[in-house]
Design an enzyme around this catalytic site. Structure first.
Site, PDB file in Angstrom:
ATOM      1  N   ASP A 192       0.875  -1.184   0.000  1.00 22.57           N
ATOM      2  CA  ASP A 192       0.000   0.000   0.000  1.00 22.57           C
ATOM      3  C   ASP A 192       0.906   1.225   0.000  1.00 22.57           C
ATOM      4  O   ASP A 192       2.138   1.104  -0.075  1.00 22.57           O
ATOM      5  CB  ASP A 192      -0.951  -0.012   1.214  1.00 22.57           C
ATOM      6  CG  ASP A 192      -2.298   0.626   0.865  1.00 22.57           C
ATOM      7  OD1 ASP A 192      -2.301   1.798   0.444  1.00 22.57           O
ATOM      8  OD2 ASP A 192      -3.333  -0.042   0.996  1.00 22.57           O
ATOM      9  N   HIS A 263      -2.830   3.154  -4.622  1.00 23.74           N
ATOM     10  CA  HIS A 263      -2.217   2.716  -3.349  1.00 23.74           C
ATOM     11  C   HIS A 263      -0.813   2.168  -3.613  1.00 23.74           C
ATOM     12  O   HIS A 263      -0.441   1.110  -3.100  1.00 23.74           O
ATOM     13  CB  HIS A 263      -3.100   1.682  -2.649  1.00 23.74           C
ATOM     14  CG  HIS A 263      -4.347   2.280  -2.057  1.00 23.74           C
ATOM     15  ND1 HIS A 263      -4.342   3.045  -0.907  1.00 23.74           N
ATOM     16  CD2 HIS A 263      -5.643   2.263  -2.475  1.00 23.74           C
ATOM     17  CE1 HIS A 263      -5.582   3.454  -0.627  1.00 23.74           C
ATOM     18  NE2 HIS A 263      -6.383   3.007  -1.580  1.00 23.74           N
ATOM     19  N   GLU A 326      -9.897   2.818  -5.155  1.00 23.00           N
ATOM     20  CA  GLU A 326      -9.499   4.195  -4.870  1.00 23.00           C
ATOM     21  C   GLU A 326      -8.325   4.662  -5.751  1.00 23.00           C
ATOM     22  O   GLU A 326      -7.231   4.899  -5.262  1.00 23.00           O
ATOM     23  CB  GLU A 326      -9.134   4.320  -3.382  1.00 23.00           C
ATOM     24  CG  GLU A 326     -10.314   3.983  -2.480  1.00 23.00           C
ATOM     25  CD  GLU A 326      -9.992   4.033  -0.994  1.00 23.00           C
ATOM     26  OE1 GLU A 326     -10.841   4.494  -0.224  1.00 23.00           O
ATOM     27  OE2 GLU A 326      -8.890   3.589  -0.588  1.00 23.00           O
ATOM     28  N   TYR A 417     -16.388  -4.386   8.168  1.00 23.44           N
ATOM     29  CA  TYR A 417     -15.152  -3.649   8.420  1.00 23.44           C
ATOM     30  C   TYR A 417     -14.868  -3.625   9.925  1.00 23.44           C
ATOM     31  O   TYR A 417     -15.498  -2.896  10.678  1.00 23.44           O
ATOM     32  CB  TYR A 417     -15.243  -2.228   7.818  1.00 23.44           C
ATOM     33  CG  TYR A 417     -14.708  -2.206   6.397  1.00 23.44           C
ATOM     34  CD1 TYR A 417     -15.063  -3.201   5.491  1.00 23.44           C
ATOM     35  CD2 TYR A 417     -13.823  -1.224   5.968  1.00 23.44           C
ATOM     36  CE1 TYR A 417     -14.557  -3.212   4.192  1.00 23.44           C
ATOM     37  CE2 TYR A 417     -13.312  -1.222   4.672  1.00 23.44           C
ATOM     38  CZ  TYR A 417     -13.691  -2.225   3.793  1.00 23.44           C
ATOM     39  OH  TYR A 417     -13.181  -2.235   2.510  1.00 23.44           O
ATOM     40  N   PHE A 418     -13.896  -4.427  10.306  1.00 21.10           N
ATOM     41  CA  PHE A 418     -13.622  -4.571  11.729  1.00 21.10           C
ATOM     42  C   PHE A 418     -12.632  -3.513  12.232  1.00 21.10           C
ATOM     43  O   PHE A 418     -12.149  -3.593  13.364  1.00 21.10           O
ATOM     44  CB  PHE A 418     -13.125  -5.992  12.032  1.00 21.10           C
ATOM     45  CG  PHE A 418     -14.139  -7.079  11.726  1.00 21.10           C
ATOM     46  CD1 PHE A 418     -15.477  -6.765  11.500  1.00 21.10           C
ATOM     47  CD2 PHE A 418     -13.761  -8.410  11.663  1.00 21.10           C
ATOM     48  CE1 PHE A 418     -16.421  -7.750  11.210  1.00 21.10           C
ATOM     49  CE2 PHE A 418     -14.686  -9.411  11.383  1.00 21.10           C
ATOM     50  CZ  PHE A 418     -16.019  -9.083  11.153  1.00 21.10           C
ATOM     51  N   ASP A 419     -12.331  -2.513  11.366  1.00 17.27           N
ATOM     52  CA  ASP A 419     -11.576  -1.355  11.861  1.00 17.27           C
ATOM     53  C   ASP A 419     -12.545  -0.281  12.374  1.00 17.27           C
ATOM     54  O   ASP A 419     -12.128   0.714  12.937  1.00 17.27           O
ATOM     55  CB  ASP A 419     -10.640  -0.776  10.781  1.00 17.27           C
ATOM     56  CG  ASP A 419     -11.355  -0.379   9.500  1.00 17.27           C
ATOM     57  OD1 ASP A 419     -12.463  -0.898   9.223  1.00 17.27           O
ATOM     58  OD2 ASP A 419     -10.800   0.453   8.752  1.00 17.27           O
ATOM     59  N   TRP A 467      -8.359  -3.263   8.472  1.00 16.39           N
ATOM     60  CA  TRP A 467      -7.442  -2.214   8.015  1.00 16.39           C
ATOM     61  C   TRP A 467      -6.765  -1.632   9.239  1.00 16.39           C
ATOM     62  O   TRP A 467      -7.406  -1.438  10.289  1.00 16.39           O
ATOM     63  CB  TRP A 467      -8.209  -1.125   7.254  1.00 16.39           C
ATOM     64  CG  TRP A 467      -8.882  -1.660   6.020  1.00 16.39           C
ATOM     65  CD1 TRP A 467     -10.194  -1.963   5.877  1.00 16.39           C
ATOM     66  CD2 TRP A 467      -8.251  -1.974   4.766  1.00 16.39           C
ATOM     67  NE1 TRP A 467     -10.428  -2.442   4.603  1.00 16.39           N
ATOM     68  CE2 TRP A 467      -9.263  -2.457   3.904  1.00 16.39           C
ATOM     69  CE3 TRP A 467      -6.939  -1.880   4.290  1.00 16.39           C
ATOM     70  CZ2 TRP A 467      -9.002  -2.857   2.591  1.00 16.39           C
ATOM     71  CZ3 TRP A 467      -6.682  -2.280   2.995  1.00 16.39           C
ATOM     72  CH2 TRP A 467      -7.696  -2.761   2.153  1.00 16.39           C
ATOM     73  N   THR A 468      -5.468  -1.312   9.115  1.00 19.10           N
ATOM     74  CA  THR A 468      -4.724  -1.046  10.355  1.00 19.10           C
ATOM     75  C   THR A 468      -4.167   0.375  10.488  1.00 19.10           C
ATOM     76  O   THR A 468      -3.196   0.580  11.216  1.00 19.10           O
ATOM     77  CB  THR A 468      -3.582  -2.078  10.509  1.00 19.10           C
ATOM     78  OG1 THR A 468      -2.704  -1.952   9.384  1.00 19.10           O
ATOM     79  CG2 THR A 468      -4.113  -3.494  10.594  1.00 19.10           C
ATOM     80  N   GLU A 469      -4.770   1.346   9.801  1.00 19.59           N
ATOM     81  CA  GLU A 469      -4.296   2.719  10.012  1.00 19.59           C
ATOM     82  C   GLU A 469      -4.277   3.059  11.508  1.00 19.59           C
ATOM     83  O   GLU A 469      -3.342   3.667  12.011  1.00 19.59           O
ATOM     84  CB  GLU A 469      -5.205   3.730   9.303  1.00 19.59           C
ATOM     85  CG  GLU A 469      -5.085   3.749   7.798  1.00 19.59           C
ATOM     86  CD  GLU A 469      -6.117   2.865   7.117  1.00 19.59           C
ATOM     87  OE1 GLU A 469      -6.570   1.874   7.735  1.00 19.59           O
ATOM     88  OE2 GLU A 469      -6.471   3.157   5.950  1.00 19.59           O
TER      89      GLU A 469
HETATM   90  C1  ACM Z   1     -10.953  -0.370   0.741  1.00 19.16           C
HETATM   91  O1  ACM Z   1     -11.408  -0.392   1.900  1.00 19.16           O
HETATM   92  N1  ACM Z   1     -10.343   0.709   0.265  1.00 19.16           N
HETATM   93  C2  ACM Z   1     -11.057  -1.531  -0.122  1.00 19.16           C
END
Ligand code: ACM
Length: 529
Positions: A192, A263, A326, A417-419, A467-469
């Site tokens: 990414d 990305h 994106e 979405y588990f974030d 997702w780990t931001e």
């Molecule tokens: C995504 O959450 N950008 C696939």
């Protein structure tokens, strides 16, 4: 009624009680099996228990043997004078669905039969969920008769290792958590903007340069603060092969994601010649979407083809994920090269150029007999002929793809979405936003009502994304994924008409000692109510 009939009456009653909805909360089973009957009595697992397996089930034999040794100090025996025995075997007369299995047991025999090896493994996981954690040397397992099979073939979990990097010890723990809940796909997000995490021998700068960033966002995106601490890491090909072998022995397919054409900042920091402006750039330090993306030149296609070929050498998976989400078109719209290319190829806009890009990559993947997956943006400008669509911006992309006859994995932000926050934001650690409670995950059904049964058959299943931001540590990954993954595991395994949230919650509460024993840092918000 004869005496014999009388004696089976309580068994029949129990059977009827436990075959409707998942209404036997006294057993800590998640996902709940399709059919379960509890019989009075126990099978006593001990150091004298015999356990043999045919050659083709060597892996499953050694899995259960070492699990019992490591967790309960029980040494199963290849030879034993006692009558007490575990048998595992393949039985092709069971429903011909990968993963289907049955368990029968009495005081002397615990038998797991399955349509295939994965079914034997799932039967073993069911037994493991029945084991009290505090018992060693001797365990009484309740006698059960189970017939079970998964509802969906894609029972997935994703992990973003670019925004934050997690070592291989944790990746194995992650895989073990998936296995425990009979999940069978690990979608490994390896590249990414903020870091390239997979060694590519042909292009060493991808990890020498692309795996390190000079800072990371602190606090929420809206605060726009970035520290100046160097952050990085990557997986060597040897480590990746080890992870794949570990997952394979747990019947989990590891699907790599190599993001393109967006990305891509980490890759472009290492090789700026593959962007349209060709200017030097840095690995990303802030979250969000970058406008600097791969330029669709012959050189870029050569570069990405070599990368994908190297990736496909390492990963035996049937599927390869190319991202595709994106992708701002700013650079392409500014680039005279792109404008010329669009004219030459008869592409009417930048969306069609994206579709052209993705279709070229699909050819590389298909050439190796593999299937390309992309996020639902790959529908824009025309879907590649053999693509699988992963629907994340709600379900509409998935619905459109299924109606076109393309396989779909549902992963809508609303439920998967588990974030996202799972409780009140003021009481929870900082997260990206949203609100996806445990109950909401449990309420999900991967086949939307507006698909008829023929289009609905293209829905392969569903996947939870991590997702780990805002997830810096492996402890926090566990907190965000659990127990939401357990809810999703039941969603993708058990028929909808057998699911009840209250019952699931009761069974989850019964698993708490086991989760502590496995040292899983799970969120207790819903469990302490
Ligand atoms: C995504 O959450 N950008 C696939």
């Amino acid at each position: 009624m004869s005496f014999k009939q009388l004696s089976i009456f309580p068994i029949l009653l129990l059977c009827l009680l436990s075959m409707g909805k998942a209404d036997n909360p006294s057993l800590p089973l998640i996902p709940f099996p399709k059919e379960l009957m509890v019989i009075s009595g126990h099978f006593n697992l001990n150091n004298g228990t015999k356990f043999l397996a045919p050659k083709e089930l060597k892996n499953e034999h050694s899995y259960l043997t070492s699990y019992l040794k490591n967790n309960h100090q029980i040494d199963l025996q290849l030879k034993s004078k006692k009558r007490n025995e575990i048998i595992i075997k393949i039985n092709k007369s069971l429903p011909s669905i990968p993963g289907s299995y049955q368990i029968t047991s009495d005081a002397n025999l615990l038998k797991i039969e399955a349509y295939d090896e994965s079914g034997v493994f799932y039967g073993i996981q069911t037994i493991i969920q029945l084991l009290p954690v505090n018992k060693i040397h001797q365990i009484d397992i309740p006698l059960v008769q189970i017939k079970d099979q998964p509802k969906f073939q894609w029972r997935g979990m994703h992990l973003d290792c670019s925004r934050h990097f997690f070592n291989t010890t944790f990746i194995k723990k992650y895989i073990d958590m998936l296995a425990f809940y009979k999940m069978n796909k690990f979608h490994w997000h390896l590249t990414d903007d903020q870091g390239w995490r997979i060694e590519i021998k042909k292009y060493p700068k991808l990890t020498e340069i692309g795996s390190w960033r000079n800072g990371t966002m602190v606090g929420h995106y809206r605060e726009q603060k970035i520290d100046s601490i160097k952050y990085g890491g990557f997986y060597t090909q040897t480590e990746i092969k080890e992870i794949i072998a570990y997952a394979t022995s747990r019947h989990i397919e590891v699907i790599p994601e190599i993001e393109m054409p967006g990305h891509a900042l980490a890759a472009l920091a290492a090789y700026p010649e593959f962007s349209c402006n060709k200017l030097p750039t840095q690995v990303g330090t802030r979250w969000g979407v970058e406008t600097n993306v791969f330029c669709p030149t012959a050189e870029t296609f050569h570069f990405l083809t070599a990368i994908l070929n190297e990736v496909m050498e390492i990963f035996p998976s049937k599927y390869i994920h190319i991202g595709g989400d994106e992708v701002p078109k700013d650079e392409w719209n500014k680039s005279s090269f792109c404008q010329q290319l669009m004219k030459e190829k008869g592409l009417k806009d930048a969306n069609e150029l994206q579709s052209y890009f993705i279709q070229r990559m699909e050819q590389v993947i298909n050439k190796r007999g593999k299937i390309m997956i992309g996020w639902d943006e790959i529908l824009e400008g025309g879907l590649a002929p053999n693509a699988v669509v992963m629907s994340w911006r709600g379900e509409s992309g998935g619905i459109a793809a299924a109606k076109m006859g393309h396989p779909v994995v549902m992963s809508p932000g609303s439920h998967c979405y588990f974030d996202h926050y799972q409780g009140l934001p003021e009481k929870e650690p900082l997260a990206i936003g949203g609100f996806t409670s445990l109950e909401k995950v449990y309420s999900y059904h991967p086949i939307p009502p507006d698909l008829d049964s023929s289009s609905g058959s293209f829905i392969l299943g569903a996947q939870g994304n991590v997702w780990t931001e805002y997830i810096k540590t492996s402890d926090q990954v566990e907190y965000m994924m659990m127990p939401r993954m357990a809810a999703l595991a039941e969603v993708v395994w058990l028929a909808k008409d057998k699911q009840t949230y209250a019952n699931f919650l009761n069974r989850l509460k019964l698993q708490i000692p086991l989760l502590h024993h496995k040292k899983i840092n799970f969120c207790q918000t819903e469990l302490s109510k």
